[in-house]
Design a protein around this motif. Sequence first.
Motif, PDB file in Angstrom:
ATOM      1  N   VAL A 261       0.838  -1.206   0.000  1.00  0.00           N
ATOM      2  CA  VAL A 261       0.000   0.000   0.000  1.00  0.00           C
ATOM      3  C   VAL A 261       0.868   1.250   0.000  1.00  0.00           C
ATOM      4  O   VAL A 261       0.593   2.217  -0.736  1.00  0.00           O
ATOM      5  CB  VAL A 261      -0.942  -0.014   1.223  1.00  0.00           C
ATOM      6  N   VAL A 262       1.933   1.250   0.826  1.00  0.00           N
ATOM      7  CA  VAL A 262       2.831   2.413   0.869  1.00  0.00           C
ATOM      8  C   VAL A 262       3.468   2.643  -0.499  1.00  0.00           C
ATOM      9  O   VAL A 262       3.572   3.790  -0.968  1.00  0.00           O
ATOM     10  CB  VAL A 262       3.914   2.210   1.948  1.00  0.00           C
ATOM     11  N   ALA A 263       3.899   1.568  -1.160  1.00  0.00           N
ATOM     12  CA  ALA A 263       4.485   1.706  -2.499  1.00  0.00           C
ATOM     13  C   ALA A 263       3.478   2.272  -3.487  1.00  0.00           C
ATOM     14  O   ALA A 263       3.809   3.129  -4.317  1.00  0.00           O
ATOM     15  CB  ALA A 263       4.992   0.347  -2.987  1.00  0.00           C
ATOM     16  N   GLY A 264       2.226   1.800  -3.395  1.00  0.00           N
ATOM     17  CA  GLY A 264       1.187   2.341  -4.274  1.00  0.00           C
ATOM     18  C   GLY A 264       0.941   3.817  -4.030  1.00  0.00           C
ATOM     19  O   GLY A 264       0.790   4.603  -4.979  1.00  0.00           O
ATOM     20  N   VAL A 265       0.918   4.219  -2.767  1.00  0.00           N
ATOM     21  CA  VAL A 265       0.747   5.640  -2.428  1.00  0.00           C
ATOM     22  C   VAL A 265       1.915   6.452  -2.958  1.00  0.00           C
ATOM     23  O   VAL A 265       1.726   7.555  -3.517  1.00  0.00           O
ATOM     24  CB  VAL A 265       0.606   5.810  -0.909  1.00  0.00           C
ATOM     25  N   MET A 266       3.124   5.933  -2.793  1.00  0.00           N
ATOM     26  CA  MET A 266       4.310   6.644  -3.260  1.00  0.00           C
ATOM     27  C   MET A 266       4.259   6.852  -4.774  1.00  0.00           C
ATOM     28  O   MET A 266       4.503   7.956  -5.281  1.00  0.00           O
ATOM     29  CB  MET A 266       5.555   5.852  -2.876  1.00  0.00           C
ATOM     30  N   MET A 267       3.940   5.795  -5.517  1.00  0.00           N
ATOM     31  CA  MET A 267       3.895   5.914  -6.978  1.00  0.00           C
ATOM     32  C   MET A 267       2.791   6.858  -7.432  1.00  0.00           C
ATOM     33  O   MET A 267       2.996   7.708  -8.310  1.00  0.00           O
ATOM     34  CB  MET A 267       3.710   4.523  -7.593  1.00  0.00           C
ATOM     35  N   THR A 430       4.700  -7.008  -3.443  1.00  0.00           N
ATOM     36  CA  THR A 430       4.669  -6.947  -4.899  1.00  0.00           C
ATOM     37  C   THR A 430       3.297  -7.325  -5.428  1.00  0.00           C
ATOM     38  O   THR A 430       2.785  -6.690  -6.367  1.00  0.00           O
ATOM     39  CB  THR A 430       5.729  -7.889  -5.493  1.00  0.00           C
ATOM     40  N   ALA A 431       2.690  -8.351  -4.841  1.00  0.00           N
ATOM     41  CA  ALA A 431       1.361  -8.773  -5.283  1.00  0.00           C
ATOM     42  C   ALA A 431       0.335  -7.664  -5.125  1.00  0.00           C
ATOM     43  O   ALA A 431      -0.559  -7.498  -5.960  1.00  0.00           O
ATOM     44  CB  ALA A 431       0.925 -10.015  -4.499  1.00  0.00           C
ATOM     45  N   ILE A 432       0.468  -6.881  -4.059  1.00  0.00           N
ATOM     46  CA  ILE A 432      -0.489  -5.793  -3.813  1.00  0.00           C
ATOM     47  C   ILE A 432      -0.106  -4.528  -4.576  1.00  0.00           C
ATOM     48  O   ILE A 432      -0.930  -3.921  -5.265  1.00  0.00           O
ATOM     49  CB  ILE A 432      -0.587  -5.511  -2.300  1.00  0.00           C
ATOM     50  N   GLY A 433       1.153  -4.117  -4.455  1.00  0.00           N
ATOM     51  CA  GLY A 433       1.579  -2.854  -5.048  1.00  0.00           C
ATOM     52  C   GLY A 433       1.451  -2.809  -6.550  1.00  0.00           C
ATOM     53  O   GLY A 433       1.063  -1.783  -7.128  1.00  0.00           O
ATOM     54  N   THR A 434       1.755  -3.911  -7.222  1.00  0.00           N
ATOM     55  CA  THR A 434       1.696  -3.916  -8.688  1.00  0.00           C
ATOM     56  C   THR A 434       0.268  -3.873  -9.214  1.00  0.00           C
ATOM     57  O   THR A 434       0.062  -3.610 -10.402  1.00  0.00           O
ATOM     58  CB  THR A 434       2.408  -5.163  -9.244  1.00  0.00           C
ATOM     59  N   ARG A 435      -0.704  -4.125  -8.355  1.00  0.00           N
ATOM     60  CA  ARG A 435      -2.100  -4.037  -8.779  1.00  0.00           C
ATOM     61  C   ARG A 435      -2.686  -2.643  -8.578  1.00  0.00           C
ATOM     62  O   ARG A 435      -3.790  -2.364  -9.065  1.00  0.00           O
ATOM     63  CB  ARG A 435      -2.940  -5.080  -8.031  1.00  0.00           C
ATOM     64  N   LEU A 436      -1.941  -1.806  -7.887  1.00  0.00           N
ATOM     65  CA  LEU A 436      -2.392  -0.427  -7.705  1.00  0.00           C
ATOM     66  C   LEU A 436      -1.949   0.465  -8.859  1.00  0.00           C
ATOM     67  O   LEU A 436      -2.392   1.604  -8.967  1.00  0.00           O
ATOM     68  CB  LEU A 436      -1.851   0.116  -6.380  1.00  0.00           C
ATOM     69  N   VAL A 437      -1.030  -0.060  -9.701  1.00  0.00           N
ATOM     70  CA  VAL A 437      -0.565   0.644 -10.895  1.00  0.00           C
ATOM     71  C   VAL A 437      -0.493  -0.382 -12.028  1.00  0.00           C
ATOM     72  O   VAL A 437      -0.977  -1.502 -11.889  1.00  0.00           O
ATOM     73  CB  VAL A 437       0.824   1.303 -10.665  1.00  0.00           C
ATOM     74  N   ASP A 438       0.121  -0.005 -13.141  1.00  0.00           N
ATOM     75  CA  ASP A 438       0.299  -0.938 -14.249  1.00  0.00           C
ATOM     76  C   ASP A 438       1.601  -1.721 -14.075  1.00  0.00           C
ATOM     77  O   ASP A 438       2.587  -1.541 -14.793  1.00  0.00           O
ATOM     78  CB  ASP A 438       0.303  -0.194 -15.586  1.00  0.00           C
ATOM     79  N   ARG A 439       1.618  -2.579 -13.057  1.00  0.00           N
ATOM     80  CA  ARG A 439       2.683  -3.539 -12.780  1.00  0.00           C
ATOM     81  C   ARG A 439       3.927  -2.951 -12.128  1.00  0.00           C
ATOM     82  O   ARG A 439       4.574  -3.612 -11.349  1.00  0.00           O
ATOM     83  CB  ARG A 439       3.086  -4.314 -14.046  1.00  0.00           C
ATOM     84  N   SER A 440       4.322  -1.753 -12.460  1.00  0.00           N
ATOM     85  CA  SER A 440       5.476  -1.126 -11.819  1.00  0.00           C
ATOM     86  C   SER A 440       5.446   0.371 -12.100  1.00  0.00           C
ATOM     87  O   SER A 440       4.675   0.841 -12.949  1.00  0.00           O
ATOM     88  CB  SER A 440       6.793  -1.721 -12.333  1.00  0.00           C
TER      89      SER A 440
END
Length: 556
Positions: A261-267, A430-440
Amino acid sequence: MTRSDPRSRLSAYVGSGWHVIRTRGPNQVQFWLIALAIGIAGGTAAMLFRRGIDALQTFLYGTDDITQLHTWAGTLPWFWVLCIPIMGGLVVGGILHIFTPDGRVRTVADVIQGAALNGGRVEGRAGLASAFASLITLGTGGSSGREGPVVHLAAVISSKVLKWLKADGVTGRDLLGCAVAAAVSASFNAPIAGALFALEVVLRHFAIHAFAPIVIASVAGTVINRLEFGGLTEFTLPDASMLQFYEELPAFLLLGAVCGVVAGVMMRAMFAAEDVASHIQARIGLPRWLRPAVAGALLGALAIWYPHIIGVGYETTSLALTGQLGLGSAILFAVIKTAAVSVTIGGRMGGGVFSPSLMIGALTGLAFGLIATSIFPEVSGSSSLYALAGMGGVAAAVLGAPISTTLIVFELTGDWATGLAVMVTVSISTAIGTRLVDRSYFLTQLERRGVHLAAGPQAYLLNLFRASDVMRVMEDEGAPSEEACWTLIEAGDYLDAQSTLEHALPAFDRSGAVFLPVVQLTRSDQPPTLLGALYHVDALRAYNRALAATAAEEHS
């Protein structure tokens, strides 16, 4: 003696092997030597880039110990801390305005695009300008990382070699992978992760034919790093970082979810900052060369109160990994760093995102670990272990590279005994964060530019072929009559010469036609110029050949 005799078969195998060595061996050795040369060049470029940042920071901030930069910056006059990134932004803006067509820094996303769509080649002039601009950014207080610029700089070197060799796409991509591996390994003293980063993130396959030259280049880059900086790891962990094994694993599963979640927020924060900055720039008519300076002013204002945001942030990361920060400080610094890196990227100042993601991940993990160890002290290990796992968790989700990120965390710290905790955290994040964006982060950058690589070759290969490249010209024997073409044109069923198969195949589905006229559009008051016709079967044949070639490369 029959052919089924073991000695006969052995003799045949030896003869066949000797034939391969004689016919292919010299070329293979030559290629490995080229890979070694690119590895040395890429490693040297990464080393000089790092030295350049250190020298500029030493000159501007007046400290001889770059590892204690934020501590020293906190003692400087506030106006100097404010002015340094503003001056850096002015220089960066001028460089990008003059030497790039769009005022944008080239980074890892452009290298991925070059590997997939341009035969392993990247822009030379814009790439060199981007590297210099990023060096200025990181040397003057920009809050980003150095891995993105050095990866693209190494790619520029390999592109020059490809131009000299006149190599094809497969060779070009392999040598690009060599350059990337050398740059990453030289930046972080991480030869294993450098090789796997090139395969996992840039080439996006693990073909056997590419493995040996990439490993050679990665080792060469590491040797350059160790000759200059020694064999020390980037971070030193406390001794007491042992996992309480099974009892503690659920906590790392939960940490992985938090890191995702933190990675998704950061991106998303970085993308939002870029969109907001572009909107404001267009709204007030701000010259593009001033955009980095405005971002520098915001960074300088933040740095007055929070000097931890300056540069790549290794000092703060080290404090988190050694447990020298409290819960409130860890959370606050993670939020402030996310804001700072968003301003840096959104302001088009340059730099990468890997080092910031390491810092934010370490702070996230430390905060989680402090909470976990206070609630369950009897079954919890050190909070530093959570910081290590969090560092890998956020970085892996941002890069979309769980394998290479897991290994680079081990190589950065020299702590291989905590692998289970890091692997569990990285897999969930990775399973969660990559679904918050287009893989990376990188693939989402490309998607935002209309370059569709996230879905794989079946999607992006369609963009390699223009209708004019595959069409039959009107003079061909198998071309349709002009009358049939104009009938379709008048019905609105035609293709622009510059359109790709990505647009052509849906047009065939909509029209149901066997062929579509290909035209050159002119002014609105004039009819289009008929150039030829694209047959549905020809478009599918070109697409199938490209898919087959890609599959052959990835499995060779």
